[in-house]
Design a protein around this motif. Structure first.
Motif, PDB file in Angstrom:
ATOM      1  N   ALA A   1       0.850  -1.192   0.000  1.00 21.58           N
ATOM      2  CA  ALA A   1       0.000   0.000   0.000  1.00 21.58           C
ATOM      3  C   ALA A   1       0.881   1.236   0.000  1.00 21.58           C
ATOM      4  CB  ALA A   1      -0.917   0.003   1.227  1.00 21.58           C
ATOM      5  N   LEU A   2       0.538   2.201  -0.835  1.00 24.17           N
ATOM      6  CA  LEU A   2       1.248   3.481  -0.852  1.00 24.17           C
ATOM      7  C   LEU A   2       0.521   4.426   0.094  1.00 24.17           C
ATOM      8  CD1 LEU A   2       1.932   3.947  -4.685  1.00 24.17           C
ATOM      9  CD2 LEU A   2       3.359   2.809  -2.964  1.00 24.17           C
ATOM     10  N   THR A   3       0.959   4.428   1.342  1.00 25.70           N
ATOM     11  CA  THR A   3       0.324   5.271   2.349  1.00 25.70           C
ATOM     12  C   THR A   3       1.025   6.621   2.425  1.00 25.70           C
ATOM     13  OG1 THR A   3       1.713   4.231   4.036  1.00 25.70           O
ATOM     14  CG2 THR A   3      -0.475   3.291   3.694  1.00 25.70           C
ATOM     15  N   SER A   4       0.537   7.495   3.275  1.00 25.49           N
ATOM     16  CA  SER A   4       1.143   8.825   3.426  1.00 25.49           C
ATOM     17  C   SER A   4       2.470   8.715   4.171  1.00 25.49           C
ATOM     18  CB  SER A   4       0.187   9.741   4.184  1.00 25.49           C
ATOM     19  OG  SER A   4      -0.134   9.183   5.444  1.00 25.49           O
TER      20      SER A   4
ATOM     21  N   LEU B   1       5.520   8.738   2.859  1.00 24.03           N
ATOM     22  CA  LEU B   1       6.629   8.123   2.123  1.00 24.03           C
ATOM     23  C   LEU B   1       7.492   9.210   1.483  1.00 24.03           C
ATOM     24  CD1 LEU B   1       4.661   5.300   0.244  1.00 24.03           C
ATOM     25  CD2 LEU B   1       6.158   4.991   2.233  1.00 24.03           C
ATOM     26  N   SER B   2       8.797   9.018   1.520  1.00 21.85           N
ATOM     27  CA  SER B   2       9.692   9.939   0.819  1.00 21.85           C
ATOM     28  C   SER B   2       9.632   9.634  -0.678  1.00 21.85           C
ATOM     29  CB  SER B   2      11.129   9.780   1.316  1.00 21.85           C
ATOM     30  OG  SER B   2      11.639   8.509   0.938  1.00 21.85           O
ATOM     31  N   TYR B   3      10.166  10.541  -1.495  1.00 23.31           N
ATOM     32  CA  TYR B   3      10.170  10.327  -2.943  1.00 23.31           C
ATOM     33  C   TYR B   3      10.935   9.059  -3.299  1.00 23.31           C
ATOM     34  CZ  TYR B   3      10.683  11.199  -7.944  1.00 23.31           C
ATOM     35  OH  TYR B   3      10.639  11.074  -9.313  1.00 23.31           O
ATOM     36  N   SER B   4      12.076   8.854  -2.659  1.00 25.85           N
ATOM     37  CA  SER B   4      12.896   7.678  -2.980  1.00 25.85           C
ATOM     38  C   SER B   4      12.192   6.378  -2.573  1.00 25.85           C
ATOM     39  CB  SER B   4      14.265   7.772  -2.300  1.00 25.85           C
ATOM     40  OG  SER B   4      14.125   7.819  -0.893  1.00 25.85           O
ATOM     41  N   GLN B   5      11.486   6.408  -1.422  1.00 24.17           N
ATOM     42  CA  GLN B   5      10.724   5.233  -0.991  1.00 24.17           C
ATOM     43  C   GLN B   5       9.617   4.913  -1.994  1.00 24.17           C
ATOM     44  OE1 GLN B   5       9.688   6.767   2.950  1.00 24.17           O
ATOM     45  NE2 GLN B   5      10.774   5.060   3.896  1.00 24.17           N
ATOM     46  N   LEU B   6       8.901   5.968  -2.392  1.00 23.89           N
ATOM     47  CA  LEU B   6       7.814   5.802  -3.358  1.00 23.89           C
ATOM     48  C   LEU B   6       8.358   5.255  -4.678  1.00 23.89           C
ATOM     49  CD1 LEU B   6       4.822   6.256  -4.068  1.00 23.89           C
ATOM     50  CD2 LEU B   6       5.418   8.601  -4.700  1.00 23.89           C
ATOM     51  N   ASP B   7       9.478   5.795  -5.114  1.00 19.52           N
ATOM     52  CA  ASP B   7      10.112   5.381  -6.365  1.00 19.52           C
ATOM     53  C   ASP B   7      10.474   3.892  -6.315  1.00 19.52           C
ATOM     54  OD1 ASP B   7      11.242   6.053  -8.945  1.00 19.52           O
ATOM     55  OD2 ASP B   7      13.210   5.867  -8.025  1.00 19.52           O
ATOM     56  N   THR B   8      11.078   3.472  -5.223  1.00 19.33           N
ATOM     57  CA  THR B   8      11.487   2.070  -5.061  1.00 19.33           C
ATOM     58  C   THR B   8      10.277   1.138  -5.020  1.00 19.33           C
ATOM     59  OG1 THR B   8      13.473   2.728  -3.841  1.00 19.33           O
ATOM     60  CG2 THR B   8      12.724   0.448  -3.565  1.00 19.33           C
ATOM     61  N   MET B   9       9.234   1.535  -4.281  1.00 16.47           N
ATOM     62  CA  MET B   9       8.050   0.685  -4.150  1.00 16.47           C
ATOM     63  C   MET B   9       7.339   0.513  -5.491  1.00 16.47           C
ATOM     64  SD  MET B   9       6.621   2.115  -0.480  1.00 16.47           S
ATOM     65  CE  MET B   9       5.259   0.967  -0.279  1.00 16.47           C
ATOM     66  N   LEU B  10       7.260   1.586  -6.272  1.00 14.12           N
ATOM     67  CA  LEU B  10       6.618   1.492  -7.581  1.00 14.12           C
ATOM     68  C   LEU B  10       7.431   0.606  -8.527  1.00 14.12           C
ATOM     69  CD1 LEU B  10       5.457   5.189  -7.936  1.00 14.12           C
ATOM     70  CD2 LEU B  10       3.953   3.203  -7.774  1.00 14.12           C
ATOM     71  N   ASP B  11       8.761   0.701  -8.445  1.00 18.99           N
ATOM     72  CA  ASP B  11       9.622  -0.179  -9.245  1.00 18.99           C
ATOM     73  C   ASP B  11       9.391  -1.649  -8.861  1.00 18.99           C
ATOM     74  OD1 ASP B  11      10.805   1.535 -10.978  1.00 18.99           O
ATOM     75  OD2 ASP B  11      12.733   1.656  -9.959  1.00 18.99           O
ATOM     76  N   ASN B  12       9.205  -1.893  -7.570  1.00 19.70           N
ATOM     77  CA  ASN B  12       8.940  -3.263  -7.113  1.00 19.70           C
ATOM     78  C   ASN B  12       7.642  -3.804  -7.703  1.00 19.70           C
ATOM     79  OD1 ASN B  12      11.258  -3.458  -5.577  1.00 19.70           O
ATOM     80  ND2 ASN B  12      10.275  -2.793  -3.680  1.00 19.70           N
TER      81      ASN B  12
ATOM     82  N   LYS C   1       6.953  -8.826  -9.163  1.00 20.10           N
ATOM     83  CA  LYS C   1       5.866  -9.825  -9.169  1.00 20.10           C
ATOM     84  C   LYS C   1       4.868  -9.619  -8.036  1.00 20.10           C
ATOM     85  CE  LYS C   1       8.390 -13.367 -11.732  1.00 20.10           C
ATOM     86  NZ  LYS C   1       8.821 -14.776 -11.825  1.00 20.10           N
ATOM     87  N   TYR C   2       4.607  -8.367  -7.744  1.00 21.03           N
ATOM     88  CA  TYR C   2       3.542  -8.070  -6.773  1.00 21.03           C
ATOM     89  C   TYR C   2       2.184  -8.304  -7.427  1.00 21.03           C
ATOM     90  CZ  TYR C   2       6.320  -6.248  -2.946  1.00 21.03           C
ATOM     91  OH  TYR C   2       7.177  -6.142  -1.881  1.00 21.03           O
TER      92      TYR C   2
ATOM     93  N   ARG D   1       4.411   5.267 -13.526  1.00 17.92           N
ATOM     94  CA  ARG D   1       4.824   3.891 -13.217  1.00 17.92           C
ATOM     95  C   ARG D   1       3.687   2.899 -13.466  1.00 17.92           C
ATOM     96  NH1 ARG D   1       9.685   4.136 -10.516  1.00 17.92           N
ATOM     97  NH2 ARG D   1      10.713   5.955 -11.425  1.00 17.92           N
ATOM     98  N   ILE D   2       2.458   3.317 -13.210  1.00 20.87           N
ATOM     99  CA  ILE D   2       1.323   2.422 -13.467  1.00 20.87           C
ATOM    100  C   ILE D   2       1.244   2.107 -14.962  1.00 20.87           C
ATOM    101  CG2 ILE D   2      -1.210   2.299 -13.506  1.00 20.87           C
ATOM    102  CD1 ILE D   2      -1.214   3.659 -10.768  1.00 20.87           C
ATOM    103  N   ARG D   3       1.624   3.070 -15.795  1.00 13.89           N
ATOM    104  CA  ARG D   3       1.659   2.828 -17.253  1.00 13.89           C
ATOM    105  C   ARG D   3       2.584   1.653 -17.600  1.00 13.89           C
ATOM    106  NH1 ARG D   3       1.129   8.492 -17.524  1.00 13.89           N
ATOM    107  NH2 ARG D   3      -0.707   9.093 -18.752  1.00 13.89           N
ATOM    108  N   GLN D   4       3.628   1.476 -16.788  1.00 10.26           N
ATOM    109  CA  GLN D   4       4.612   0.428 -17.068  1.00 10.26           C
ATOM    110  C   GLN D   4       4.234  -0.919 -16.446  1.00 10.26           C
ATOM    111  OE1 GLN D   4       8.750   1.825 -16.344  1.00 10.26           O
ATOM    112  NE2 GLN D   4       7.856   3.856 -16.072  1.00 10.26           N
ATOM    113  N   MET D   5       3.189  -0.926 -15.627  1.00 14.10           N
ATOM    114  CA  MET D   5       2.792  -2.160 -14.944  1.00 14.10           C
ATOM    115  C   MET D   5       1.894  -3.017 -15.826  1.00 14.10           C
ATOM    116  SD  MET D   5       1.941  -0.750 -11.100  1.00 14.10           S
ATOM    117  CE  MET D   5       3.047   0.440 -10.313  1.00 14.10           C
ATOM    118  N   ASN D   6       1.990  -4.321 -15.620  1.00 17.78           N
ATOM    119  CA  ASN D   6       1.107  -5.277 -16.283  1.00 17.78           C
ATOM    120  C   ASN D   6      -0.158  -5.411 -15.430  1.00 17.78           C
ATOM    121  OD1 ASN D   6      -0.062  -7.328 -17.780  1.00 17.78           O
ATOM    122  ND2 ASN D   6       1.183  -8.931 -16.826  1.00 17.78           N
TER     123      ASN D   6
END
Length: 245
Positions: free
Chosen positions: A85-88, A90-101, A106-107, A125-130
């Protein structure tokens, strides 16, 4: 593709679905837009979780409450299912890493608030997700006729623009026919399959008492029914008074 009943048995230890669950799940698997109207505790979350587990890719879940997101993510994680979950906070770098994951890790589930969806980084990033399914929980929040209208819900349709071939499921426990129609319009549903479960509960009853001495009536009820009880009142002051009594 794994059969929905096999997934139900594997992760939830049940061998059959409740009324309408299997129909809603099958419609979602077949790529239909789906509207699920079930009472609280009716098993709405399984209606989108099982199709998402049956198909390749990740399910994007829009949810209005942080506590609700955290609870569902924890339940999924306890079952060995990769969810976040992307909760409130989060730093930019944390958000960036989580979206890459979510893209490469395989989330199966990404829970986000409608406000978080407005961020360009999140959309990019959602554009890049399956993405295999878009689920809108507490969907009545999208309707101005609903009890909990939330303006950010109006922008959820951006997901349909980002992934126009991905079907959508809206879920709620509280929607009048007017609100149902409004949700379907706002989300650009195409010939949606609508599943309505009865809200009748055989274990519930409603009674109204007009009392001069409410404290006496409360005491009588609590002495008769010794299990845990909840007393609703209009103010915090009254809560303290009754608790003290």
């Amino acid at each position: 593709m794994q059969h929905p009943v096999k997934i139900l048995e594997q992760y939830w230890n049940f061998t059959e679905f409740r009324p309408f669950q299997e129909d809603a799940i099958q419609a979602a698997i077949e790529g239909e837009d789906v509207f699920v109207l079930m009472p609280t505790g009716g098993g709405k979350s399984m209606c989108f979780q099982i199709p998402a587990l049956a198909k390749e890719g990740i399910c994007i879940v829009i949810s209005p409450l942080v506590a609700l997101m955290k609870n569902q993510v924890q339940v999924l994680q306890d079952k060995g299912i990769k969810a976040m979950a992307l909760t409130s906070g989060l730093s930019y770098s944390q958000l960036d890493t989580m979206l890459d994951n979510c893209i490469y890790g395989k989330y199966k589930f990404l829970y986000i608030s409608p406000e978080r969806l407005q961020q360009e980084l999140v959309q990019e990033r959602i554009r890049q997700m399956n993405v295999n399914l878009i689920a809108i929980d507490e969907a009545h929040c999208i309707s101005q006729w609903g009890n909990d209208f939330r303006p950010a819900y109006k922008n959820i349709k951006i997901l349909r623009e980002i992934h126009p071939m991905v079907n959508c499921m809206a879920l709620t426990a509280s929607a009048t026919p007017l609100v149902v129609d409004d949700i379907i319009t706002e989300l650009d549903f195409i010939k949606p399959k609508v599943f309505r479960q009865s809200f009748y509960r055989s274990n519930l009853a409603y009674m109204v008492f007009h009392e001069d001495d409410k404290y006496y009536r409360i005491e009588s009820i609590l002495k008769k029914y010794t299990a845990s009880s909840i007393i609703y009142v209009r103010s915090r002051k009254l809560t303290l008074e009754i608790a003290s009594f």
